[in-house]
Enzyme design. Structure first.
Site, PDB file in Angstrom:
ATOM      1  N   GLU A  68      28.115  38.686  44.357  1.00 50.37           N
ATOM      2  CA  GLU A  68      29.559  38.538  44.621  1.00 50.37           C
ATOM      3  C   GLU A  68      30.201  39.730  45.324  1.00 50.37           C
ATOM      4  O   GLU A  68      30.802  40.606  44.691  1.00 50.37           O
ATOM      5  CB  GLU A  68      30.288  38.248  43.305  1.00 50.37           C
ATOM      6  CG  GLU A  68      29.770  37.010  42.629  1.00 50.37           C
ATOM      7  CD  GLU A  68      30.659  36.544  41.490  1.00 50.37           C
ATOM      8  OE1 GLU A  68      31.555  37.280  41.070  1.00 50.37           O
ATOM      9  OE2 GLU A  68      30.468  35.399  41.044  1.00 50.37           O
ATOM     10  N   GLU A 100      25.578  30.640  39.311  1.00 47.49           N
ATOM     11  CA  GLU A 100      26.478  30.768  38.168  1.00 47.49           C
ATOM     12  C   GLU A 100      27.418  29.579  38.163  1.00 47.49           C
ATOM     13  O   GLU A 100      27.905  29.146  39.219  1.00 47.49           O
ATOM     14  CB  GLU A 100      27.362  32.036  38.231  1.00 47.49           C
ATOM     15  CG  GLU A 100      26.653  33.328  37.935  1.00 47.49           C
ATOM     16  CD  GLU A 100      27.584  34.532  37.975  1.00 47.49           C
ATOM     17  OE1 GLU A 100      28.800  34.382  37.735  1.00 47.49           O
ATOM     18  OE2 GLU A 100      27.072  35.629  38.258  1.00 47.49           O
TER      19      GLU A 100
HETATM   20  C1  GBH Z   1      31.480  35.860  37.921  1.00 49.87           C
HETATM   21  O1  GBH Z   1      32.568  36.113  38.763  1.00 49.87           O
HETATM   22  C2  GBH Z   1      30.691  37.127  37.673  1.00 49.87           C
HETATM   23  O2  GBH Z   1      29.543  37.182  38.476  1.00 49.87           O
HETATM   24  C3  GBH Z   1      30.312  37.310  36.239  1.00 49.87           C
HETATM   25  O3  GBH Z   1      29.860  38.617  36.055  1.00 49.87           O
HETATM   26  C4  GBH Z   1      31.496  36.964  35.358  1.00 49.87           C
HETATM   27  O4  GBH Z   1      31.276  37.259  34.020  1.00 49.87           O
HETATM   28  C5  GBH Z   1      31.759  35.487  35.527  1.00 49.87           C
HETATM   29  O5  GBH Z   1      31.982  35.187  36.848  1.00 49.87           O
HETATM   30  C6  GBH Z   1      32.953  34.980  34.744  1.00 49.87           C
HETATM   31  O6  GBH Z   1      34.115  35.558  35.221  1.00 49.87           O
HETATM   32  O7  GBH Z   1      41.930  38.241  38.389  1.00 49.87           O
HETATM   33  O8  GBH Z   1      43.086  36.632  39.762  1.00 49.87           O
HETATM   34  O9  GBH Z   1      42.042  38.562  40.772  1.00 49.87           O
HETATM   35  C7  GBH Z   1      33.354  34.965  39.035  1.00 49.87           C
HETATM   36  C8  GBH Z   1      34.281  35.169  40.189  1.00 49.87           C
HETATM   37  C9  GBH Z   1      36.082  36.386  41.038  1.00 49.87           C
HETATM   38  C10 GBH Z   1      36.347  35.240  39.006  1.00 49.87           C
HETATM   39  C11 GBH Z   1      37.304  37.196  40.739  1.00 49.87           C
HETATM   40  C12 GBH Z   1      37.563  36.061  38.672  1.00 49.87           C
HETATM   41  C13 GBH Z   1      39.368  37.318  39.544  1.00 49.87           C
HETATM   42  C14 GBH Z   1      40.595  36.597  39.915  1.00 49.87           C
HETATM   43  N1  GBH Z   1      35.428  35.973  39.827  1.00 49.87           N
HETATM   44  N2  GBH Z   1      38.224  36.465  39.885  1.00 49.87           N
HETATM   45  S1  GBH Z   1      42.009  37.590  39.698  1.00 49.87           S
END
Ligand code: GBH
Length: 454
Positions: A172, A360
């Site tokens: 990511e 994922e």
């Molecule tokens: C994944 O990210 C990760 O790879 C993993 O480590 C994590 O535990 C899992 O998902 C669950 O979250 O706060 O509005 O800015 C998922 C993609 C991208 C989701 C960033 C959360 C933050 C949005 N992530 N997003 S915000």
């Protein structure tokens, strides 16, 4: 009628069923056996950065309990485990000296998995950058970090490729670049300029390409190499050819700094034009490295954006989620099961990768233990049933979707949310570290057993 009907399998026998985790989220043992600090140790120990000031010091203590966790996997019936290697555990300062006890841990983990018929799939970087690289170079702001990552990938191949055949370079891109260095809500918590942000993005995709080449050059046995990207998935608001076309166009553009660059070995003109004077500076040959051919593409998909066609430039429009749009137990996780189908289909149509994996997928729920010690997470079961149906549709349509990794095997350190958000299909009691499989674990086991969505 208690007679059990045989379910017709839809997923082929060869389909890879797995679970995913990441080092800082599950391992704990942060100061054990010579592990060096990472930027997530520093960030989580800085007051106010993580909910409740939680840290990954202990996490699920998988470092000491991996045998118990492999048993959970075995009982679940998965054939692959996606975990990540803590760079600072095996190279405490990110470059130079190697830590034999660190490599030993991943050898023991891989051997335990293999002895139970489970293939290890290792991610080289899931955000826990060695602190020394941040201190010495400014982390991903420096090209030196991309180069150090290439050297680390070569070391991984030398130490582990005899037992581990499947590798993900990076997990990511946007989370450790934009969120870490631009929004500052993830480690290292910096807020750089737009030009620096774009340069950091460039170093990240460059690091990926360097690692692909290093893994191939140094592996003892020909490895299978890919990445795990949380691409921005666009789904057509209505499934008509014009909206589908609009969503595809939007997806290519929205992913321009990362997956599009990796798959095309080029930055889109539209991206460069939009960034203008802030566009990344590339050295000669960088884009060729970034575009190194992959054996597979891994997609981390949780949610999506709806897109519709419009009859003015650029021909598409993103529709914001209405306030009433259903969500799981975290503010960004809109319930959008068709994201799996459209994610796979769009990436296939745009770039024709040889193989695709969902690396994922999962959700947070407000899990509670009942008086009898069960966790009856019917909302997560609903989520999984709908998303898996969508993955199944991609398989039935003939797209090369070869596997699915559920996030996550067990509750763990959910980054800036600490332990307040639970994504596991196994419940973890953080006082005792006891593991309790949830209803969703039993559900996933039955799906795997029957090869069909139930
Ligand atoms: C994944 O990210 C990760 O790879 C993993 O480590 C994590 O535990 C899992 O998902 C669950 O979250 O706060 O509005 O800015 C998922 C993609 C991208 C989701 C960033 C959360 C933050 C949005 N992530 N997003 S915000």
């Amino acid at each position: 009628m208690s007679q059990r009907r045989a379910v017709k399998s839809v997923f082929p026998k060869s389909f890879t069923w797995g679970c995913a985790t990441a080092s800082y989220q599950v391992e704990g043992a942060a100061r054990t056996d010579g592990r060096g600090p990472s930027i997530w140790d520093t960030f989580s120990h800085r007051p106010g950065c993580v909910d409740m000031d939680h840290t990954g010091d202990v996490a699920d203590d998988q470092y000491h309990r991996f045998r118990e966790d492999v048993r959970l996997m075995k009982d679940l019936g998965i054939s692959a485990y996606r975990f990540s290697i803590s760079w600072s555990r095996v190279m405490p300062r990110g470059r130079g000296r190697s830590n034999p006890k660190g490599w030993d841990y991943y050898r023991r983990l891989a051997d335990e998995l293999l002895s139970q018929g489970i293939q290890p799939w290792a991610t080289l970087f899931h955000w826990d950058l060695p602190q020394a690289l941040e201190t010495d170079f400014g982390g991903w702001a420096s090209r030196s970090t991309a180069e150090a990552f290439g050297d680390y990938a070569a070391e991984v191949a030398r130490h582990l490729s005899d037992r581990i055949r499947h590798f993900f370079t990076i997990n990511e891109f946007s989370c450790f670049t934009d969120m870490g260095y631009f929004q500052g809500i993830f480690a290292p918590g910096r807020r750089v300029s737009l030009q620096e942000r774009n340069q950091i993005r460039h170093h990240a995709v460059l690091a990926h390409g360097l690692a692909v080449q290093a893994l191939r050059a140094q592996a003892k046995v020909k490895p299978t190499v890919g990445l795990a990207e949380n691409l921005n998935v666009c789904v057509p608001a209505i499934e008509t050819p014009e909206h589908i076309g609009a969503a595809r166009k939007a997806m290519r553009l929205f992913n321009a700094p990362f997956l599009t660059a990796v798959m095309e070995g080029a930055y889109l003109e539209d991206y460069l034009k939009a960034e203008g004077g802030n566009a990344p500076v590339c050295a000669e040959g960088d884009l060729k490295i970034i575009g190194s051919a992959l054996d597979f593409v891994g997609l981390n998909i949780y949610t999506a954006n709806n897109v519709q066609a419009i009859d003015r430039e650029p021909g598409f429009e993103l529709i914001p989620h209405p306030e009433s749009f259903p969500k799981m137990d975290t503010h960004w996780l809109f319930f959008c099961p068709q994201s799996l189908y459209w994610g796979v289909r769009m990436v296939s149509d745009l770039w024709k990768p040889r193989a695709l994996y969902i690396t994922e997928n999962g959700c947070a729920s407000k899990d509670k233990l009942t008086a009898t010690g069960e966790v009856l997470d019917t909302d997560r079961v609903m989520y999984l049933r709908n998303y898996l149906t969508s993955a199944q549709r991609a398989v039935l349509d003939g797209y090369p979707l070869k596997g699915y990794f559920l996030w996550s095997l067990l509750d763990n350190f959910e980054w800036a949310s600490g332990y307040t958000k639970r994504f596991g299909i196994t419940y973890v009691n953080y006082s005792t570290l006891a593991r309790t499989p949830k209803l969703s674990y039993a559900y996933y086991r039955e799906v795997i057993r029957s090869g069909a969505v139930l």
